[in-house]
Design a protein around this motif. Sequence first.
Motif, mmCIF file in Angstrom:
data_model
loop_
_atom_site.group_PDB
_atom_site.id
_atom_site.type_symbol
_atom_site.label_atom_id
_atom_site.label_comp_id
_atom_site.label_asym_id
_atom_site.label_seq_id
_atom_site.Cartn_x
_atom_site.Cartn_y
_atom_site.Cartn_z
ATOM 1 N N ARG A 177 0.843 -1.427 -0.055
ATOM 2 C CA ARG A 177 -0.047 -0.113 0.043
ATOM 3 C C ARG A 177 0.820 1.272 0.025
ATOM 4 N NH1 ARG A 177 -4.018 -0.507 5.062
ATOM 5 N NH2 ARG A 177 -1.888 -0.181 6.095
ATOM 6 N N GLY A 178 0.269 2.326 -0.554
ATOM 7 C CA GLY A 178 0.962 3.813 -0.535
ATOM 8 C C GLY A 178 2.389 3.830 -1.686
ATOM 9 N N GLN A 179 3.164 4.783 -1.302
ATOM 10 C CA GLN A 179 4.071 4.987 -2.217
ATOM 11 C C GLN A 179 5.333 5.134 -1.417
ATOM 12 O OE1 GLN A 179 3.738 5.698 -5.715
ATOM 13 N NE2 GLN A 179 1.359 5.558 -5.378
ATOM 14 N N SER A 180 5.601 4.807 -0.379
ATOM 15 C CA SER A 180 6.805 4.984 0.636
ATOM 16 C C SER A 180 8.055 4.051 0.294
ATOM 17 C CB SER A 180 6.557 4.729 2.079
ATOM 18 O OG SER A 180 6.375 3.258 2.139
ATOM 19 N N MET A 181 7.478 2.701 -0.498
ATOM 20 C CA MET A 181 8.686 2.103 -1.007
ATOM 21 C C MET A 181 8.995 1.947 -2.657
ATOM 22 S SD MET A 181 10.282 0.906 1.662
ATOM 23 C CE MET A 181 10.868 -0.827 1.484
ATOM 24 N N THR A 182 8.354 2.979 -3.251
ATOM 25 C CA THR A 182 8.358 3.076 -4.700
ATOM 26 C C THR A 182 9.886 3.537 -4.831
ATOM 27 O OG1 THR A 182 7.659 5.321 -4.631
ATOM 28 C CG2 THR A 182 6.034 3.365 -5.126
ATOM 29 N N PRO A 183 10.451 3.545 -6.046
ATOM 30 C CA PRO A 183 10.054 2.760 -7.080
ATOM 31 C C PRO A 183 10.354 1.088 -7.050
ATOM 32 C CG PRO A 183 12.171 3.563 -7.553
ATOM 33 C CD PRO A 183 11.793 3.910 -6.140
ATOM 34 N N LYS A 184 10.882 0.374 -6.089
ATOM 35 C CA LYS A 184 11.232 -0.777 -6.108
ATOM 36 C C LYS A 184 9.700 -1.508 -5.769
ATOM 37 C CE LYS A 184 14.082 -4.428 -3.691
ATOM 38 N NZ LYS A 184 15.026 -4.820 -2.896
ATOM 39 N N TYR A 185 9.082 -1.129 -4.982
ATOM 40 C CA TYR A 185 7.835 -1.724 -4.799
ATOM 41 C C TYR A 185 6.790 -0.704 -5.052
ATOM 42 C CZ TYR A 185 10.870 -4.673 -2.052
ATOM 43 O OH TYR A 185 11.958 -5.601 -1.651
ATOM 44 N N ASP A 186 5.825 -1.258 -5.980
ATOM 45 C CA ASP A 186 4.667 -0.279 -6.486
ATOM 46 C C ASP A 186 3.463 -0.743 -5.671
ATOM 47 O OD1 ASP A 186 5.799 1.443 -8.254
ATOM 48 O OD2 ASP A 186 5.742 -0.140 -9.911
ATOM 49 N N PRO A 187 2.448 -0.001 -5.422
ATOM 50 C CA PRO A 187 1.268 -0.291 -4.690
ATOM 51 C C PRO A 187 0.601 -1.443 -5.473
ATOM 52 C CG PRO A 187 1.436 2.195 -4.916
ATOM 53 C CD PRO A 187 2.451 1.638 -5.784
ATOM 54 N N GLY A 188 -0.034 -2.421 -4.612
ATOM 55 C CA GLY A 188 -0.719 -3.255 -5.509
ATOM 56 C C GLY A 188 0.119 -4.626 -5.606
ATOM 57 N N LEU A 189 1.446 -4.480 -5.398
ATOM 58 C CA LEU A 189 2.403 -5.630 -5.650
ATOM 59 C C LEU A 189 2.463 -6.517 -4.425
ATOM 60 C CD1 LEU A 189 4.875 -6.251 -7.547
ATOM 61 C CD2 LEU A 189 6.483 -5.565 -5.842
ATOM 62 N N ILE A 190 2.427 -7.954 -4.646
ATOM 63 C CA ILE A 190 2.334 -8.805 -3.336
ATOM 64 C C ILE A 190 3.751 -8.992 -3.165
ATOM 65 C CG2 ILE A 190 1.685 -11.258 -2.648
ATOM 66 C CD1 ILE A 190 -0.802 -10.981 -4.436
ATOM 67 N N ILE A 191 3.960 -8.839 -1.636
ATOM 68 C CA ILE A 191 5.429 -9.326 -1.384
ATOM 69 C C ILE A 191 5.096 -10.422 -0.388
ATOM 70 C CG2 ILE A 191 6.242 -7.100 -1.212
ATOM 71 C CD1 ILE A 191 5.692 -6.597 1.726
ATOM 72 N N TYR A 192 6.300 -11.039 -0.218
ATOM 73 C CA TYR A 192 6.352 -12.301 0.693
ATOM 74 C C TYR A 192 7.130 -12.202 2.061
ATOM 75 C CZ TYR A 192 4.406 -15.295 -3.103
ATOM 76 O OH TYR A 192 3.676 -15.926 -4.245
ATOM 77 N N VAL A 254 11.338 -9.427 4.053
ATOM 78 C CA VAL A 254 10.687 -9.888 2.727
ATOM 79 C C VAL A 254 11.690 -10.432 1.706
ATOM 80 C CG1 VAL A 254 9.840 -8.515 0.497
ATOM 81 C CG2 VAL A 254 9.353 -7.560 2.681
ATOM 82 N N ILE A 255 11.364 -11.757 1.247
ATOM 83 C CA ILE A 255 12.246 -12.555 0.579
ATOM 84 C C ILE A 255 11.949 -12.785 -0.903
ATOM 85 C CG2 ILE A 255 12.333 -14.056 2.563
ATOM 86 C CD1 ILE A 255 10.517 -16.043 1.502
ATOM 87 N N GLY A 256 10.583 -12.200 -1.282
ATOM 88 C CA GLY A 256 10.557 -12.216 -2.639
ATOM 89 C C GLY A 256 9.144 -11.145 -3.015
ATOM 90 N N PHE A 257 8.498 -11.106 -4.053
ATOM 91 C CA PHE A 257 7.664 -10.639 -4.471
ATOM 92 C C PHE A 257 6.799 -10.896 -5.811
ATOM 93 C CE2 PHE A 257 10.852 -8.160 -6.738
ATOM 94 C CZ PHE A 257 10.198 -8.157 -7.981
ATOM 95 N N LEU A 258 5.582 -10.883 -5.699
ATOM 96 C CA LEU A 258 4.894 -11.664 -6.786
ATOM 97 C C LEU A 258 4.027 -10.327 -7.827
ATOM 98 C CD1 LEU A 258 3.452 -14.061 -8.351
ATOM 99 C CD2 LEU A 258 1.540 -13.992 -6.622
ATOM 100 N N TRP A 259 4.511 -10.430 -8.900
ATOM 101 C CA TRP A 259 3.921 -9.371 -9.698
ATOM 102 C C TRP A 259 2.528 -10.128 -10.602
ATOM 103 C CZ3 TRP A 259 3.607 -9.077 -15.123
ATOM 104 C CH2 TRP A 259 2.974 -7.572 -15.548
#
Length: 266
Positions: A177-192, A254-259
Amino acid sequence: MFPQQFVPTVHNKPVLTVPARQSIIERMVQSDKQALRDAFAARLKRALANKGIPEHGSGVFLKEATGVTPKAASKWLNAESTPGVDKMPAIARALGVRTEWLHYGVGEISEGGNIAEHPTFKESNVAPPPKMEGYVPVLTWIQAGEWTDLSNVDYLSDEKVPKPPGSSECTFALRVRGQSMTPKYDPGLIIYVDPGVSPYDGDDVVAILTEDNEAIFKQYVEEPGGRRLLKARNPSWPDPWIPINGNCEIIGVVIGFLWLRNPRAS
């Protein structure tokens, strides 16, 4: 009789002989045998993949097809041995390939060569996918702050995503959620998030502050002297630093993400 002035001569050509040691010959023979075993194992795995047999089920499939022990089937797959001539036709029939191709690599893979190739064996810029080991729940950020009791996993979320290979049993997922971790993590991205992993400097973590019930997502930073902080990755984020001074508990790394591609209306 030869004329008196003619005297026959014999020219002896030198012959070079090199004594071959038995050990050298044995190594050459063993090397040739290993090359044959390697080639057979590659063809066998190719045929299994084309048949849709997963790697972890290959030994059972070969055991049922030939009646050998799982250990024998494992040796074929690991290029430690090859099947006898009595087993080769049974394997070929079970896999739907020609015995000559499986045994010697001769000719087409099947009659007419019409077996569909598994994508792994075609030239491609896409690597084979990793093995998945089940599913993990996608939690809300409030649930993440209460992630302590694994017995209620099935009741925490109706949404689940594939579990990353090698992750612990307590791994869960969150939607950014939100923009605090962009540009690496965009809102809506699923993180593990894996609570079983210890954080190191530079890791992205999910933490909870004592004065807040919701989890937060930030980068973990260790400065010289032992000072620890949480940092927003967004370079334009106001007040990006949060000191860790007893008011923070790190839930997991955080060990990965799902786009996932957002579907478009037709």
